[in-house]
Design a protein around this motif. Structure first.
Motif, PDB file in Angstrom:
ATOM      1  N   VAL A  81       0.842  -1.202   0.000  1.00 19.96           N
ATOM      2  CA  VAL A  81       0.000   0.000   0.000  1.00 19.96           C
ATOM      3  C   VAL A  81       0.876   1.251   0.000  1.00 19.96           C
ATOM      4  O   VAL A  81       0.594   2.222  -0.705  1.00 19.96           O
ATOM      5  CB  VAL A  81      -0.980  -0.012   1.200  1.00 19.96           C
ATOM      6  CG1 VAL A  81      -1.693   1.315   1.352  1.00 19.96           C
ATOM      7  CG2 VAL A  81      -1.987  -1.135   1.053  1.00 19.96           C
ATOM      8  N   ILE A  82       1.948   1.227   0.758  1.00 18.17           N
ATOM      9  CA  ILE A  82       2.881   2.362   0.774  1.00 18.17           C
ATOM     10  C   ILE A  82       3.485   2.559  -0.606  1.00 18.17           C
ATOM     11  O   ILE A  82       3.612   3.685  -1.090  1.00 18.17           O
ATOM     12  CB  ILE A  82       3.969   2.146   1.851  1.00 18.17           C
ATOM     13  CG1 ILE A  82       3.359   2.279   3.240  1.00 18.17           C
ATOM     14  CG2 ILE A  82       5.127   3.113   1.668  1.00 18.17           C
ATOM     15  CD1 ILE A  82       4.274   1.877   4.355  1.00 18.17           C
ATOM     16  N   GLU A  83       3.857   1.473  -1.268  1.00 24.32           N
ATOM     17  CA  GLU A  83       4.424   1.581  -2.613  1.00 24.32           C
ATOM     18  C   GLU A  83       3.421   2.175  -3.578  1.00 24.32           C
ATOM     19  O   GLU A  83       3.776   2.964  -4.456  1.00 24.32           O
ATOM     20  CB  GLU A  83       4.889   0.202  -3.088  1.00 24.32           C
ATOM     21  CG  GLU A  83       5.694   0.210  -4.368  1.00 24.32           C
ATOM     22  CD  GLU A  83       4.854   0.030  -5.613  1.00 24.32           C
ATOM     23  OE1 GLU A  83       5.239   0.560  -6.655  1.00 24.32           O
ATOM     24  OE2 GLU A  83       3.800  -0.620  -5.526  1.00 24.32           O
ATOM     25  N   LEU A  84       2.145   1.837  -3.432  1.00 23.94           N
ATOM     26  CA  LEU A  84       1.114   2.422  -4.289  1.00 23.94           C
ATOM     27  C   LEU A  84       1.000   3.924  -4.078  1.00 23.94           C
ATOM     28  O   LEU A  84       0.755   4.675  -5.022  1.00 23.94           O
ATOM     29  CB  LEU A  84      -0.234   1.759  -4.027  1.00 23.94           C
ATOM     30  CG  LEU A  84      -0.405   0.324  -4.504  1.00 23.94           C
ATOM     31  CD1 LEU A  84      -1.758  -0.212  -4.076  1.00 23.94           C
ATOM     32  CD2 LEU A  84      -0.253   0.240  -6.002  1.00 23.94           C
ATOM     33  N   ILE A  85       1.190   4.365  -2.849  1.00 27.68           N
ATOM     34  CA  ILE A  85       1.065   5.789  -2.534  1.00 27.68           C
ATOM     35  C   ILE A  85       2.239   6.576  -3.102  1.00 27.68           C
ATOM     36  O   ILE A  85       2.060   7.649  -3.684  1.00 27.68           O
ATOM     37  CB  ILE A  85       0.954   5.993  -1.013  1.00 27.68           C
ATOM     38  CG1 ILE A  85      -0.386   5.457  -0.529  1.00 27.68           C
ATOM     39  CG2 ILE A  85       1.100   7.453  -0.651  1.00 27.68           C
ATOM     40  CD1 ILE A  85      -0.523   5.435   0.970  1.00 27.68           C
ATOM     41  N   ILE A  86       3.443   6.059  -2.958  1.00 30.10           N
ATOM     42  CA  ILE A  86       4.615   6.837  -3.381  1.00 30.10           C
ATOM     43  C   ILE A  86       5.021   6.571  -4.822  1.00 30.10           C
ATOM     44  O   ILE A  86       5.964   7.177  -5.315  1.00 30.10           O
ATOM     45  CB  ILE A  86       5.819   6.594  -2.450  1.00 30.10           C
ATOM     46  CG1 ILE A  86       6.297   5.152  -2.509  1.00 30.10           C
ATOM     47  CG2 ILE A  86       5.514   7.021  -1.050  1.00 30.10           C
ATOM     48  CD1 ILE A  86       7.608   4.921  -1.805  1.00 30.10           C
ATOM     49  N   ALA A  87       4.315   5.702  -5.534  1.00 32.32           N
ATOM     50  CA  ALA A  87       4.700   5.356  -6.905  1.00 32.32           C
ATOM     51  C   ALA A  87       4.693   6.563  -7.829  1.00 32.32           C
ATOM     52  O   ALA A  87       5.506   6.648  -8.751  1.00 32.32           O
ATOM     53  CB  ALA A  87       3.783   4.266  -7.452  1.00 32.32           C
ATOM     54  N   GLY A  88       3.807   7.503  -7.613  1.00 33.22           N
ATOM     55  CA  GLY A  88       3.743   8.677  -8.466  1.00 33.22           C
ATOM     56  C   GLY A  88       4.914   9.623  -8.297  1.00 33.22           C
ATOM     57  O   GLY A  88       5.201  10.437  -9.171  1.00 33.22           O
ATOM     58  N   ASN A  89       5.613   9.540  -7.179  1.00 30.03           N
ATOM     59  CA  ASN A  89       6.734  10.444  -6.897  1.00 30.03           C
ATOM     60  C   ASN A  89       8.088   9.859  -7.269  1.00 30.03           C
ATOM     61  O   ASN A  89       9.085  10.553  -7.186  1.00 30.03           O
ATOM     62  CB  ASN A  89       6.740  10.825  -5.416  1.00 30.03           C
ATOM     63  CG  ASN A  89       5.502  11.588  -5.028  1.00 30.03           C
ATOM     64  OD1 ASN A  89       4.943  12.324  -5.828  1.00 30.03           O
ATOM     65  ND2 ASN A  89       5.060  11.400  -3.805  1.00 30.03           N
ATOM     66  N   LEU A  90       8.119   8.601  -7.644  1.00 33.15           N
ATOM     67  CA  LEU A  90       9.389   7.953  -7.951  1.00 33.15           C
ATOM     68  C   LEU A  90       9.597   7.868  -9.461  1.00 33.15           C
ATOM     69  O   LEU A  90       8.648   7.946 -10.240  1.00 33.15           O
ATOM     70  CB  LEU A  90       9.418   6.548  -7.345  1.00 33.15           C
ATOM     71  CG  LEU A  90       9.262   6.481  -5.832  1.00 33.15           C
ATOM     72  CD1 LEU A  90       9.183   5.043  -5.385  1.00 33.15           C
ATOM     73  CD2 LEU A  90      10.387   7.200  -5.129  1.00 33.15           C
ATOM     74  N   THR A  91      10.821   7.686  -9.858  1.00 29.46           N
ATOM     75  CA  THR A  91      11.131   7.556 -11.281  1.00 29.46           C
ATOM     76  C   THR A  91      10.659   6.191 -11.787  1.00 29.46           C
ATOM     77  O   THR A  91      10.513   5.247 -11.001  1.00 29.46           O
ATOM     78  CB  THR A  91      12.644   7.700 -11.519  1.00 29.46           C
ATOM     79  OG1 THR A  91      13.319   6.635 -10.831  1.00 29.46           O
ATOM     80  CG2 THR A  91      13.152   9.038 -11.040  1.00 29.46           C
ATOM     81  N   PRO A  92      10.434   6.072 -13.090  1.00 32.83           N
ATOM     82  CA  PRO A  92       9.985   4.779 -13.633  1.00 32.83           C
ATOM     83  C   PRO A  92      10.970   3.643 -13.378  1.00 32.83           C
ATOM     84  O   PRO A  92      10.557   2.496 -13.184  1.00 32.83           O
ATOM     85  CB  PRO A  92       9.841   5.047 -15.134  1.00 32.83           C
ATOM     86  CG  PRO A  92       9.633   6.515 -15.243  1.00 32.83           C
ATOM     87  CD  PRO A  92      10.398   7.123 -14.098  1.00 32.83           C
ATOM     88  N   GLU A  93      12.264   3.953 -13.342  1.00 33.69           N
ATOM     89  CA  GLU A  93      13.248   2.902 -13.086  1.00 33.69           C
ATOM     90  C   GLU A  93      13.120   2.357 -11.662  1.00 33.69           C
ATOM     91  O   GLU A  93      13.207   1.151 -11.434  1.00 33.69           O
ATOM     92  CB  GLU A  93      14.671   3.426 -13.314  1.00 33.69           C
ATOM     93  CG  GLU A  93      14.979   3.783 -14.750  1.00 33.69           C
ATOM     94  CD  GLU A  93      14.523   5.192 -15.122  1.00 33.69           C
ATOM     95  OE1 GLU A  93      14.255   6.009 -14.224  1.00 33.69           O
ATOM     96  OE2 GLU A  93      14.416   5.464 -16.325  1.00 33.69           O
ATOM     97  N   VAL A  94      12.907   3.262 -10.720  1.00 27.40           N
ATOM     98  CA  VAL A  94      12.755   2.833  -9.329  1.00 27.40           C
ATOM     99  C   VAL A  94      11.455   2.057  -9.159  1.00 27.40           C
ATOM    100  O   VAL A  94      11.409   1.036  -8.466  1.00 27.40           O
ATOM    101  CB  VAL A  94      12.810   4.054  -8.376  1.00 27.40           C
ATOM    102  CG1 VAL A  94      12.501   3.644  -6.948  1.00 27.40           C
ATOM    103  CG2 VAL A  94      14.160   4.731  -8.458  1.00 27.40           C
ATOM    104  N   ASN A  95      10.377   2.508  -9.790  1.00 30.49           N
ATOM    105  CA  ASN A  95       9.108   1.780  -9.734  1.00 30.49           C
ATOM    106  C   ASN A  95       9.247   0.362 -10.315  1.00 30.49           C
ATOM    107  O   ASN A  95       8.695  -0.586  -9.777  1.00 30.49           O
ATOM    108  CB  ASN A  95       8.009   2.543 -10.492  1.00 30.49           C
ATOM    109  CG  ASN A  95       7.444   3.670  -9.668  1.00 30.49           C
ATOM    110  OD1 ASN A  95       7.444   3.630  -8.455  1.00 30.49           O
ATOM    111  ND2 ASN A  95       6.946   4.687 -10.358  1.00 30.49           N
ATOM    112  N   LYS A  96       9.990   0.258 -11.414  1.00 33.73           N
ATOM    113  CA  LYS A  96      10.205  -1.044 -12.017  1.00 33.73           C
ATOM    114  C   LYS A  96      11.011  -1.955 -11.090  1.00 33.73           C
ATOM    115  O   LYS A  96      10.715  -3.137 -10.957  1.00 33.73           O
ATOM    116  CB  LYS A  96      10.917  -0.891 -13.360  1.00 33.73           C
ATOM    117  CG  LYS A  96      11.044  -2.158 -14.136  1.00 33.73           C
ATOM    118  CD  LYS A  96      11.685  -1.916 -15.472  1.00 33.73           C
ATOM    119  CE  LYS A  96      11.859  -3.223 -16.227  1.00 33.73           C
ATOM    120  NZ  LYS A  96      12.516  -3.017 -17.517  1.00 33.73           N
ATOM    121  N   ALA A  97      12.010  -1.400 -10.422  1.00 36.52           N
ATOM    122  CA  ALA A  97      12.824  -2.185  -9.479  1.00 36.52           C
ATOM    123  C   ALA A  97      11.987  -2.640  -8.287  1.00 36.52           C
ATOM    124  O   ALA A  97      12.099  -3.776  -7.835  1.00 36.52           O
ATOM    125  CB  ALA A  97      14.014  -1.374  -9.024  1.00 36.52           C
TER     126      ALA A  97
END
Length: 101
Positions: A81-97
Motif C-alpha cells: 500500500v505504501i508503494e502504491l502511494i509513493i509510486a507517483g513520486n518515484l522515477t519509472p526505473e525505481v518503480n520497475k525495481a
C-alpha cells in the motif's frame, strides 16, 4: 498559521515526497504493525487454543508453521500500500525495481 505551514512544507521533502504523504506512509506502516500484532495475539492464540483440544498434533504444528508467514504477509500488504502511494513520486526505473521485488 497556514502560511507558516505552507512555507515549511514547500521546502521540506524527502526523495520528492511531500510531507503529507510521508505522514500517511508512517501512519500506514504503524497500522500494519498494529494489525500484525493484533492478528497474532487474537486470531492465532484462539486457533492455538482450539487446536490444542484435539487428539492429534498435526493441526497444532500447522498453526505454529503458519504463524510467522501470516505475520509477514500482513506487513507485506502494508508495504505494498505504501508503494502504491509513493509510486507517483518515484522515477519509472525505481518503480520497475520495486515491482520486481
Amino acid at each position: 498559521m497556514l502560511e507558516i505551514w505552507n512555507s515549511i512544507t514547500a521546502h521540506l521533502s524527502i526523495l520528492n515526497i511531500p510531507p503529507a504523504q510521508i505522514i500517511l506512509i508512517l501512519a500506514i506502516l504503524l497500522v500494519a504493525i498494529v494489525l500484525r500484532g493484533l492478528f497474532l495475539q487474537i486470531i492465532i492464540k484462539r486457533l492455538e487454543a482450539w487446536t490444542s483440544s484435539t487428539n492429534t498434533n498435526l493441526d497444532d504444528e500447522l498453526v505454529a508453521l503458519l504463524k510467522q508467514p501470516l505475520g509477514w504477509l500482513i506487513l507485506l500488504v502494508g508495504v505494498w500500500v505504501i508503494e502504491l502511494i509513493i509510486a507517483g513520486n518515484l522515477t519509472p526505473e525505481v518503480n520497475k525495481a520495486i515491482t520486481g521485488l
